[in-house]
Scaffold this motif. Sequence first.
Motif, PDB file in Angstrom:
ATOM      1  N   ARG A  16       3.859 124.164   2.840  1.00  0.00           N
ATOM      2  CA  ARG A  16       4.231 124.637   1.508  1.00  0.00           C
ATOM      3  C   ARG A  16       3.990 123.503   0.500  1.00  0.00           C
ATOM      4  O   ARG A  16       3.527 122.416   0.853  1.00  0.00           O
ATOM      5  CB  ARG A  16       5.722 125.044   1.468  1.00  0.00           C
ATOM      6  N   SER A  17       4.364 123.753  -0.761  1.00  0.00           N
ATOM      7  CA  SER A  17       4.172 122.743  -1.819  1.00  0.00           C
ATOM      8  C   SER A  17       4.908 121.455  -1.508  1.00  0.00           C
ATOM      9  O   SER A  17       4.476 120.364  -1.912  1.00  0.00           O
ATOM     10  CB  SER A  17       4.650 123.311  -3.156  1.00  0.00           C
ATOM     11  N   SER A  82      -2.244 120.720  -3.552  1.00  0.00           N
ATOM     12  CA  SER A  82      -1.988 121.980  -4.257  1.00  0.00           C
ATOM     13  C   SER A  82      -3.307 122.666  -4.569  1.00  0.00           C
ATOM     14  O   SER A  82      -4.314 122.014  -4.851  1.00  0.00           O
ATOM     15  CB  SER A  82      -1.238 121.717  -5.563  1.00  0.00           C
ATOM     16  N   ARG A  83      -3.315 123.968  -4.543  1.00  0.00           N
ATOM     17  CA  ARG A  83      -4.521 124.697  -4.931  1.00  0.00           C
ATOM     18  C   ARG A  83      -4.710 124.565  -6.437  1.00  0.00           C
ATOM     19  O   ARG A  83      -3.733 124.452  -7.189  1.00  0.00           O
ATOM     20  CB  ARG A  83      -4.394 126.175  -4.558  1.00  0.00           C
ATOM     21  N   GLU A  88      -4.089 130.140  -6.678  1.00  0.00           N
ATOM     22  CA  GLU A  88      -3.043 130.379  -5.689  1.00  0.00           C
ATOM     23  C   GLU A  88      -3.162 131.806  -5.146  1.00  0.00           C
ATOM     24  O   GLU A  88      -3.665 132.702  -5.830  1.00  0.00           O
ATOM     25  CB  GLU A  88      -1.646 130.195  -6.312  1.00  0.00           C
ATOM     26  N   PRO A  90      -0.678 134.554  -3.784  1.00  0.00           N
ATOM     27  CA  PRO A  90       0.715 134.944  -3.548  1.00  0.00           C
ATOM     28  C   PRO A  90       0.902 135.814  -2.307  1.00  0.00           C
ATOM     29  O   PRO A  90       2.020 135.978  -1.830  1.00  0.00           O
ATOM     30  CB  PRO A  90       1.088 135.716  -4.816  1.00  0.00           C
ATOM     31  N   THR A  94       1.307 130.454   2.745  1.00  0.00           N
ATOM     32  CA  THR A  94       0.762 129.111   2.488  1.00  0.00           C
ATOM     33  C   THR A  94      -0.175 129.121   1.279  1.00  0.00           C
ATOM     34  O   THR A  94      -0.989 128.207   1.110  1.00  0.00           O
ATOM     35  CB  THR A  94      -0.010 128.592   3.724  1.00  0.00           C
ATOM     36  N   ASP A  96       0.036 128.490  -1.818  1.00  0.00           N
ATOM     37  CA  ASP A  96       0.099 127.488  -2.896  1.00  0.00           C
ATOM     38  C   ASP A  96      -0.610 126.193  -2.538  1.00  0.00           C
ATOM     39  O   ASP A  96      -0.796 125.329  -3.399  1.00  0.00           O
ATOM     40  CB  ASP A  96       1.559 127.183  -3.241  1.00  0.00           C
ATOM     41  N   ILE A  97      -0.993 126.042  -1.262  1.00  0.00           N
ATOM     42  CA  ILE A  97      -1.595 124.765  -0.834  1.00  0.00           C
ATOM     43  C   ILE A  97      -2.908 125.004  -0.102  1.00  0.00           C
ATOM     44  O   ILE A  97      -3.266 126.137   0.247  1.00  0.00           O
ATOM     45  CB  ILE A  97      -0.615 123.975   0.075  1.00  0.00           C
TER      46      ILE A  97
END
Length: 603
Positions: A16-17, A82-83, A88, A90, A94, A96-97
């Motif tokens: 995750r972030s 981070s993307r 991103e 949703p 995963t 967000d990364i």
Amino acid sequence: DFNSFVTRTNTCGELRSAHVGQKVTLYGWVQYQRQGLFLVLRDFQGLTQIIIPQDEAHSHVKELLSNAPVESVVRVTGIVSSRPLGQENPKMPTGDIEVKAETAEILNSCKKLPFEIKDFIKKSEALRMQYRYLDLRSFRLQSNLRLRSQMVMRMREYLCNLHGFVDVETPTLFKRTPGGAKEFLVPSREAGKFYSLPQSPQQFKQLLMVGGLDRYFQVARCYRDEGSRPDRQPEFTQIDIEMSFVDRAGIQRLIEGLLQHSWPEERALIMTPFPSMTYEEALAEYGTDKPDTRFGMKIMDIGDVLRGSDIHFVQNALSYPHGSIKAICIPQGVKYLTNKDLESLKESAKSQFNQEIMQIICRPDGRLKSLLTKFLGEKEQSELIRALNMQEDDVVLLAAGEHKQVCSALGALRLFSANLLEAAGLALRDPTAFHFLWVVDFPLFLPKAKNPTELESAHHPFTAPHPSDASLLYSDPTKVRSQHYDLVLNGNEVGGGSIRIHSAEQQRFVLEKVLKEDSEVLSHLIEALEFGAPPHGGIALGLDRLISLIVDAPSIRDVIAFPKSFRGRDLMGSAPDYVTPEELEPYHIQVSWPLEEKEAKKN
């Protein structure tokens, strides 16, 4: 901790972030790769996007990952980042990364696949079972098997840790049990003697009660040679339970607590106590001993309404001792069912139950349309509408004849019409709802299908008679109710059990006098009952069926890791298979081949 004892730092589903900036090592399968820019790595827990480096210093990593075939096993080490804003996803946990690959290794390359490993890609079941190890990579099967594992663990916790049950493994090589399903035979080295694979640990769990163990359970493997039966397996699993000094209510409370404790959190809550109805009530209202109570359309008795009519077939039916006139009301049947649908319903009743069906339609003006209406006055029509609670555009299917036949036919039509209504767009049964039901007071014996003058056990020969009917066992066994109980979920039997006979004399009488079986086959059990056997009872839950209903699987094969095909074959390993005469020799067996198979083997 999914990362204990292994060389990865994280799974593909957990980043995750909060992990941004960390160096990670992931292992997984290549889900897909796009234009040498990135790939998606998959493992049992999820997906992670891997950015393929484009600089010269990492050209070997780019070449390796860009050319890795789909479903190859890969190790990737890189930095979590981070993307870019707006990129991103949703829909991915995963999303967000991404991981910028620094090093990579193909641990095993994958050859051309027989089908894509994606849940939405349709594959024939035969192909899925031939390559079951590939099918197991799908998220759906992974999820099903993990949920099954979690439920079994929580069941063990409830039974052993909270209620003092003892987990005991019982033998799978035993001897033939009279009655019940056919059993698989296993040859022995003693000429002419065979073991049987038990269809359940029934005798052993009763013997454990005689042995004073008090509370037993087992995740038991069971075997039935039932041939080609849809959605059945020759080997299956049940949660097997037995207790001493217990009655039906005690078993029911135990099972309700067990299911509540082990029920998946992500599924709709189940409320206890479960409702209960007798076998006779189930047959009269639903036409089956396993009612689906998620929807109405109950069978209604309209004998009193039509008793005074001049309709010949009605009067004929009511003249018999067990004659009845019953009907089901299909809501909005005119709107949702075609004439072809209605004809198929009638034809189904005729072909399966030899039962004629009459059709009645409620018109918009409130009047009835049917061949019967010319025999009915306005008062009788109004009474019929009121008795069936008919509304505009409803369709009634009416049947007259012997009670059990009529109920069985209308019960089948109730389910058939529900399927037709739902196919036409009417929401009738909530797929997320779980309606449990106890069915009790079954008959102890039923007439044999092939010889109605002889009796067989409705459950099994060890089931005790209902205390109120105990005296009838010796005078009129056909009228004896049993202490047998079934657990039904959404119209499917998911469990069955009974209070057992614990008297050797009564057990011998049932076997010899009622069932006409050779009691010598069960001499070990009967003798055990003579040595101070406690009153006892139990139940078995069909684990495969229960899990398949919880996950809404189309077949129990979707919740079993390595199931057999419809015909009982293992398509992956080609079992059953031939063995040589030399291998059969120690078992004193010779195979007599049909002529066409002899020729096939020669060729």
